[in-house]
Design a protein around this motif. Sequence first.
Motif, PDB file in Angstrom:
ATOM      1  N   THR A 140      11.429  -0.872  -8.451  1.00 58.29           N
ATOM      2  CA  THR A 140      11.209   0.512  -8.875  1.00 58.29           C
ATOM      3  C   THR A 140      11.878   1.491  -7.926  1.00 58.29           C
ATOM      4  OG1 THR A 140       9.124  -0.090  -9.927  1.00 58.29           O
ATOM      5  CG2 THR A 140       9.432   2.235  -9.375  1.00 58.29           C
ATOM      6  N   SER A 141      11.727   1.276  -6.622  1.00 57.49           N
ATOM      7  CA  SER A 141      12.297   2.229  -5.662  1.00 57.49           C
ATOM      8  C   SER A 141      13.824   2.241  -5.711  1.00 57.49           C
ATOM      9  CB  SER A 141      11.791   1.945  -4.246  1.00 57.49           C
ATOM     10  OG  SER A 141      12.374   0.789  -3.706  1.00 57.49           O
ATOM     11  N   PHE A 142      14.435   1.076  -5.831  1.00 62.90           N
ATOM     12  CA  PHE A 142      15.898   1.020  -5.928  1.00 62.90           C
ATOM     13  C   PHE A 142      16.367   1.648  -7.243  1.00 62.90           C
ATOM     14  CE2 PHE A 142      15.599  -2.019  -2.508  1.00 62.90           C
ATOM     15  CZ  PHE A 142      16.840  -2.011  -1.891  1.00 62.90           C
ATOM     16  N   ASP A 143      15.738   1.255  -8.338  1.00 64.77           N
ATOM     17  CA  ASP A 143      16.174   1.735  -9.649  1.00 64.77           C
ATOM     18  C   ASP A 143      15.988   3.240  -9.796  1.00 64.77           C
ATOM     19  OD1 ASP A 143      16.815  -0.893 -10.159  1.00 64.77           O
ATOM     20  OD2 ASP A 143      15.082  -1.258 -11.477  1.00 64.77           O
ATOM     21  N   MET A 166       8.022  -4.615   6.634  1.00 65.94           N
ATOM     22  CA  MET A 166       9.417  -4.205   6.505  1.00 65.94           C
ATOM     23  C   MET A 166       9.775  -3.986   5.033  1.00 65.94           C
ATOM     24  SD  MET A 166      12.081  -3.365   8.310  1.00 65.94           S
ATOM     25  CE  MET A 166      12.184  -4.178   9.895  1.00 65.94           C
ATOM     26  N   LEU A 167       9.264  -4.847   4.175  1.00 67.04           N
ATOM     27  CA  LEU A 167       9.525  -4.682   2.744  1.00 67.04           C
ATOM     28  C   LEU A 167       8.814  -3.437   2.205  1.00 67.04           C
ATOM     29  CD1 LEU A 167       9.324  -8.439   1.737  1.00 67.04           C
ATOM     30  CD2 LEU A 167      11.395  -7.026   1.928  1.00 67.04           C
ATOM     31  N   TYR A 168       7.603  -3.185   2.673  1.00 64.93           N
ATOM     32  CA  TYR A 168       6.912  -1.939   2.322  1.00 64.93           C
ATOM     33  C   TYR A 168       7.767  -0.750   2.761  1.00 64.93           C
ATOM     34  CZ  TYR A 168       2.263  -4.345   2.031  1.00 64.93           C
ATOM     35  OH  TYR A 168       1.191  -5.133   1.722  1.00 64.93           O
ATOM     36  N   TYR A 169       8.264  -0.841   3.994  1.00 61.70           N
ATOM     37  CA  TYR A 169       9.069   0.245   4.554  1.00 61.70           C
ATOM     38  C   TYR A 169      10.300   0.517   3.690  1.00 61.70           C
ATOM     39  CZ  TYR A 169      12.717   2.452   7.206  1.00 61.70           C
ATOM     40  OH  TYR A 169      13.756   3.271   7.558  1.00 61.70           O
ATOM     41  N   ILE A 170      10.997  -0.539   3.291  1.00 62.38           N
ATOM     42  CA  ILE A 170      12.219  -0.354   2.497  1.00 62.38           C
ATOM     43  C   ILE A 170      11.900   0.386   1.204  1.00 62.38           C
ATOM     44  CG2 ILE A 170      13.990  -1.563   1.147  1.00 62.38           C
ATOM     45  CD1 ILE A 170      14.029  -3.671   3.435  1.00 62.38           C
ATOM     46  N   ALA A 171      10.853  -0.033   0.524  1.00 63.77           N
ATOM     47  CA  ALA A 171      10.487   0.629  -0.733  1.00 63.77           C
ATOM     48  C   ALA A 171      10.141   2.101  -0.474  1.00 63.77           C
ATOM     49  CB  ALA A 171       9.319  -0.094  -1.389  1.00 63.77           C
ATOM     50  N   HIS A 172       9.357   2.359   0.560  1.00 66.94           N
ATOM     51  CA  HIS A 172       8.987   3.743   0.863  1.00 66.94           C
ATOM     52  C   HIS A 172      10.207   4.550   1.310  1.00 66.94           C
ATOM     53  CE1 HIS A 172       7.011   7.308   2.196  1.00 66.94           C
ATOM     54  NE2 HIS A 172       7.549   7.163   3.391  1.00 66.94           N
ATOM     55  N   ALA A 193       1.825   6.033   6.250  1.00 65.98           N
ATOM     56  CA  ALA A 193       1.233   7.081   7.094  1.00 65.98           C
ATOM     57  C   ALA A 193       1.790   7.014   8.515  1.00 65.98           C
ATOM     58  CB  ALA A 193      -0.285   6.941   7.106  1.00 65.98           C
ATOM     59  N   ASP A 194       1.911   5.812   9.063  1.00 64.44           N
ATOM     60  CA  ASP A 194       2.450   5.652  10.418  1.00 64.44           C
ATOM     61  C   ASP A 194       3.907   6.110  10.486  1.00 64.44           C
ATOM     62  OD1 ASP A 194      -0.009   4.628  11.150  1.00 64.44           O
ATOM     63  OD2 ASP A 194       0.663   2.530  11.218  1.00 64.44           O
ATOM     64  N   TYR A 195       4.707   5.754   9.490  1.00 64.07           N
ATOM     65  CA  TYR A 195       6.114   6.144   9.455  1.00 64.07           C
ATOM     66  C   TYR A 195       6.249   7.666   9.324  1.00 64.07           C
ATOM     67  CZ  TYR A 195      10.947   6.547   7.878  1.00 64.07           C
ATOM     68  OH  TYR A 195      12.266   6.908   7.736  1.00 64.07           O
ATOM     69  N   GLU A 196       5.481   8.263   8.430  1.00 61.55           N
ATOM     70  CA  GLU A 196       5.551   9.712   8.237  1.00 61.55           C
ATOM     71  C   GLU A 196       5.118  10.455   9.502  1.00 61.55           C
ATOM     72  OE1 GLU A 196       6.915  11.370   5.706  1.00 61.55           O
ATOM     73  OE2 GLU A 196       7.383   9.502   4.654  1.00 61.55           O
ATOM     74  N   ARG A 197       4.150   9.923  10.218  1.00 58.44           N
ATOM     75  CA  ARG A 197       3.708  10.531  11.473  1.00 58.44           C
ATOM     76  C   ARG A 197       4.852  10.521  12.497  1.00 58.44           C
ATOM     77  NH1 ARG A 197      -1.068   8.966  11.313  1.00 58.44           N
ATOM     78  NH2 ARG A 197      -0.735   6.793  11.861  1.00 58.44           N
ATOM     79  N   ILE A 198       5.596   9.430  12.552  1.00 57.03           N
ATOM     80  CA  ILE A 198       6.737   9.335  13.473  1.00 57.03           C
ATOM     81  C   ILE A 198       7.819  10.343  13.089  1.00 57.03           C
ATOM     82  CG2 ILE A 198       8.643   7.825  14.186  1.00 57.03           C
ATOM     83  CD1 ILE A 198       6.598   5.479  13.999  1.00 57.03           C
TER      84      ILE A 198
END
Length: 188
Positions: A14-17, A154-160, A84-89
């Motif tokens: 979904t994220s890629f498409d 890491m896979l979660y991260y890629i999609a986000h 949430a952790d990534y957005e905080r960074i």
Amino acid sequence: MYLNQHEIKSLLNTSFDNFVDFVNTLPDIRFTASPYGKWSAGQQLDHLTKSIRPVSSALGFPKVTLLYFGTSAIPSRSYNQLVADYERILDAGAKATRAYQPGVIYPAQRPALLQGFLLQKNKLINKLAGWSESDLDRYRLPHPLLGKITIREMLYYIAHHNEHHLSKLKDQELQGHTWQNQLQQLIF
């Protein structure tokens, strides 16, 4: 929410498409224009591909080589916690490291960039099938901002990350300034 392999595969697709579908709606000028010093759609596409390529390669390595990065002694974070952790960074001012920054992009590069992006998606999806649920939580990879994170994270991260950049592009399109005005500002 903790996602299993099937759910991760769906999230990645979904994220890629969604990103590709949006980029395909843009005329060449909007694919290459960098409004207000922000990355253009083409540059964001290049950045995403550069950031995904090492992960799709690493998923094909013998697992023993991934022991170099250690194993995780704690369970993977949920998708929501990782986001949430990534957005905080990012909110603290973190930016893409040099290796993942895009260069100048031209309209003629669009087909190759899209093809490369979708190739990385297919590699991730195909290589994901060779991983067990427990191995997704055991092995880790380094992330320039998040440190060593599990393969699942890491896979979660890629999609986000794909969705994050899609959101940025959509925001640029919704800004009150029209593209024609931005072009005039660049010219004059």
